[in-house]
Design a protein around this motif. Structure first.
Motif, PDB file in Angstrom:
ATOM      1  N   LEU A 151     -22.161 -34.615  90.325  1.00  0.00           N
ATOM      2  CA  LEU A 151     -21.128 -35.523  89.832  1.00  0.00           C
ATOM      3  C   LEU A 151     -20.109 -35.736  90.938  1.00  0.00           C
ATOM      4  N   THR A 152     -19.585 -36.933  91.053  1.00  0.00           N
ATOM      5  CA  THR A 152     -18.504 -37.176  91.995  1.00  0.00           C
ATOM      6  C   THR A 152     -17.195 -36.636  91.427  1.00  0.00           C
ATOM      7  N   VAL A 153     -16.179 -36.589  92.268  1.00  0.00           N
ATOM      8  CA  VAL A 153     -14.870 -36.135  91.799  1.00  0.00           C
ATOM      9  C   VAL A 153     -14.376 -37.023  90.660  1.00  0.00           C
ATOM     10  N   ALA A 154     -14.553 -38.325  90.795  1.00  0.00           N
ATOM     11  CA  ALA A 154     -14.114 -39.256  89.745  1.00  0.00           C
ATOM     12  C   ALA A 154     -14.874 -39.032  88.446  1.00  0.00           C
ATOM     13  N   GLN A 155     -16.158 -38.722  88.536  1.00  0.00           N
ATOM     14  CA  GLN A 155     -16.976 -38.526  87.338  1.00  0.00           C
ATOM     15  C   GLN A 155     -16.631 -37.252  86.571  1.00  0.00           C
ATOM     16  N   LEU A 156     -15.891 -36.357  87.189  1.00  0.00           N
ATOM     17  CA  LEU A 156     -15.481 -35.136  86.486  1.00  0.00           C
ATOM     18  C   LEU A 156     -14.549 -35.440  85.311  1.00  0.00           C
ATOM     19  N   GLN A 157     -14.038 -36.675  85.247  1.00  0.00           N
ATOM     20  CA  GLN A 157     -13.205 -37.057  84.105  1.00  0.00           C
ATOM     21  C   GLN A 157     -14.001 -37.158  82.813  1.00  0.00           C
ATOM     22  N   ASP A 158     -15.299 -37.344  82.920  1.00  0.00           N
ATOM     23  CA  ASP A 158     -16.149 -37.433  81.733  1.00  0.00           C
ATOM     24  C   ASP A 158     -16.383 -36.021  81.223  1.00  0.00           C
ATOM     25  N   ALA A 159     -15.582 -35.602  80.255  1.00  0.00           N
ATOM     26  CA  ALA A 159     -15.587 -34.211  79.807  1.00  0.00           C
ATOM     27  C   ALA A 159     -16.926 -33.796  79.204  1.00  0.00           C
ATOM     28  N   ALA A 179     -25.047 -13.570  88.941  1.00  0.00           N
ATOM     29  CA  ALA A 179     -23.611 -13.692  89.213  1.00  0.00           C
ATOM     30  C   ALA A 179     -22.807 -13.062  88.080  1.00  0.00           C
ATOM     31  N   ASP A 180     -21.803 -12.266  88.436  1.00  0.00           N
ATOM     32  CA  ASP A 180     -20.934 -11.705  87.406  1.00  0.00           C
ATOM     33  C   ASP A 180     -19.512 -12.256  87.497  1.00  0.00           C
ATOM     34  N   VAL A 181     -19.310 -13.238  88.364  1.00  0.00           N
ATOM     35  CA  VAL A 181     -18.055 -13.986  88.447  1.00  0.00           C
ATOM     36  C   VAL A 181     -18.395 -15.350  89.042  1.00  0.00           C
ATOM     37  N   LEU A 182     -17.742 -16.392  88.544  1.00  0.00           N
ATOM     38  CA  LEU A 182     -18.000 -17.750  89.014  1.00  0.00           C
ATOM     39  C   LEU A 182     -16.752 -18.352  89.640  1.00  0.00           C
ATOM     40  N   VAL A 183     -16.963 -19.213  90.613  1.00  0.00           N
ATOM     41  CA  VAL A 183     -15.871 -19.947  91.258  1.00  0.00           C
ATOM     42  C   VAL A 183     -16.128 -21.437  91.083  1.00  0.00           C
ATOM     43  N   LEU A 184     -15.113 -22.169  90.657  1.00  0.00           N
ATOM     44  CA  LEU A 184     -15.203 -23.620  90.542  1.00  0.00           C
ATOM     45  C   LEU A 184     -15.062 -24.226  91.939  1.00  0.00           C
ATOM     46  N   GLY A 185     -16.093 -24.953  92.387  1.00  0.00           N
ATOM     47  CA  GLY A 185     -16.118 -25.437  93.759  1.00  0.00           C
ATOM     48  C   GLY A 185     -15.478 -26.791  93.975  1.00  0.00           C
ATOM     49  N   CYS A 186     -14.466 -27.112  93.174  1.00  0.00           N
ATOM     50  CA  CYS A 186     -13.738 -28.366  93.335  1.00  0.00           C
ATOM     51  C   CYS A 186     -12.421 -28.255  92.578  1.00  0.00           C
ATOM     52  N   ALA A 187     -11.337 -28.722  93.199  1.00  0.00           N
ATOM     53  CA  ALA A 187     -10.031 -28.683  92.531  1.00  0.00           C
ATOM     54  C   ALA A 187     -10.016 -29.538  91.273  1.00  0.00           C
ATOM     55  N   GLY A 188     -10.875 -30.561  91.221  1.00  0.00           N
ATOM     56  CA  GLY A 188     -10.926 -31.433  90.059  1.00  0.00           C
ATOM     57  C   GLY A 188     -11.520 -30.792  88.823  1.00  0.00           C
ATOM     58  N   MET A 189     -12.043 -29.574  88.951  1.00  0.00           N
ATOM     59  CA  MET A 189     -12.609 -28.857  87.804  1.00  0.00           C
ATOM     60  C   MET A 189     -11.592 -27.958  87.106  1.00  0.00           C
ATOM     61  N   SER A 190     -10.368 -27.918  87.596  1.00  0.00           N
ATOM     62  CA  SER A 190      -9.385 -26.920  87.154  1.00  0.00           C
ATOM     63  C   SER A 190      -9.262 -26.798  85.642  1.00  0.00           C
ATOM     64  N   HIS A 191      -9.187 -27.933  84.931  1.00  0.00           N
ATOM     65  CA  HIS A 191      -8.913 -27.879  83.504  1.00  0.00           C
ATOM     66  C   HIS A 191     -10.117 -27.453  82.666  1.00  0.00           C
ATOM     67  N   TYR A 192     -11.258 -27.184  83.322  1.00  0.00           N
ATOM     68  CA  TYR A 192     -12.430 -26.683  82.598  1.00  0.00           C
ATOM     69  C   TYR A 192     -12.561 -25.157  82.702  1.00  0.00           C
ATOM     70  N   ARG A 193     -11.707 -24.510  83.455  1.00  0.00           N
ATOM     71  CA  ARG A 193     -11.872 -23.089  83.742  1.00  0.00           C
ATOM     72  C   ARG A 193     -11.902 -22.227  82.479  1.00  0.00           C
ATOM     73  N   PRO A 207      -9.966 -21.933  91.942  1.00  0.00           N
ATOM     74  CA  PRO A 207      -9.453 -21.581  93.264  1.00  0.00           C
ATOM     75  C   PRO A 207      -8.041 -22.091  93.548  1.00  0.00           C
ATOM     76  N   THR A 208      -7.662 -23.203  92.917  1.00  0.00           N
ATOM     77  CA  THR A 208      -6.301 -23.695  93.122  1.00  0.00           C
ATOM     78  C   THR A 208      -5.290 -22.747  92.476  1.00  0.00           C
ATOM     79  N   LEU A 209      -5.591 -22.301  91.277  1.00  0.00           N
ATOM     80  CA  LEU A 209      -4.733 -21.324  90.601  1.00  0.00           C
ATOM     81  C   LEU A 209      -4.641 -20.051  91.433  1.00  0.00           C
ATOM     82  N   ALA A 210      -5.778 -19.621  91.988  1.00  0.00           N
ATOM     83  CA  ALA A 210      -5.795 -18.416  92.819  1.00  0.00           C
ATOM     84  C   ALA A 210      -4.925 -18.586  94.057  1.00  0.00           C
TER      85      ALA A 210
END
Length: 221
Positions: A151-159, A179-193, A207-210
């Protein structure tokens, strides 16, 4: 007095910046540094390949230098809110204030929370860059795997679509790769954490919160 942490979204998508401001709201304190998110309006519409990284890097370095000059002691720290950390080292040359990249901070946080780290990317085009970074940092053996949402950064809006793909990729990383811990690899994913963490039952690092949490710790007092 050092009173503002500037969080720079190095793409031109204002809705990404708004999402960052909302996700960082829990870190804002009445008597702490102000957390201000900025959009790089002349940047690319998403950092999705090496050309985007190169173009935004110079702009990020210039913006940090300008802010450091204009705001002086009013600038407490800078956070580059893109998982490719564009312009990180250039920005560090432009100011004596801390400059943090969300890739470095997100991975460091994840390494403190689990033994095997899974990374959820947006597109495959920058996964090679990420892999080189893991090797350079000496943490490749701790990376369980990395898979894209396609998905592109813009497409991340489609929840609906984003959640479906994020859950599938996250489950694959946990169940198939260990994996026992995951990292969101895009700042645009923040609200899905928080949603993804509850869905999969493993720690999920925004990662932005971190990075902002590290900046707050660095400038406290």
């Amino acid at each position: 007095m050092n009173n503002t942490i500037y969080v720079i979204n190095p793409n031109s998508l204002a809705h990404v910046t708004r999402g960052l401001q909302e996700s960082l709201a829990p870190l804002q304190r009445d008597h702490g540094p102000v957390i201000e998110c900025l959009t790089l309006h002349d940047g690319p519409a998403g950092i999705q390949n090496e050309q985007d990284v190169a173009e935004s890097a110079v702009l990020v370095g210039r913006l940090v230098g300008d802010l450091a000059l204009e705001r002086g002691d009013g600038a407490a720290a800078f956070v580059i809110a893109c998982f490719s950390d564009p312009g990180l080292h250039l920005a560090r040359e432009r100011t004596v204030r801390p400059v943090l990249g969300i890739n470095e901070c997100g991975l460091l946080t994840a390494l403190a929370l689990g033994r095997r780290v899974g990374v959820i990317a947006i597109l495959p085009t920058l996964m090679g860059r990420h892999a080189r970074g893991y090797a350079a940092a000496g943490i490749a053996s701790r990376i369980a795997g990395e898979y894209p949402l396609d998905l592109t950064v813009a497409q991340l809006q489609d929840a609906d679509v984003t959640r479906e793909r994020m859950q599938a990729v996250g489950r694959r990383l946990v169940q198939d790769d260990g994996a026992d811990v995951l990292v969101l690899g895009c700042a645009g994913m923040s609200h899905y954490r928080a949603w993804l963490e509850a869905s999969l039952g493993v720690p999920v690092v925004d990662p932005t919160l971190a990075a902002v949490a590290m900046a707050l710790g660095r400038v406290a007092g």
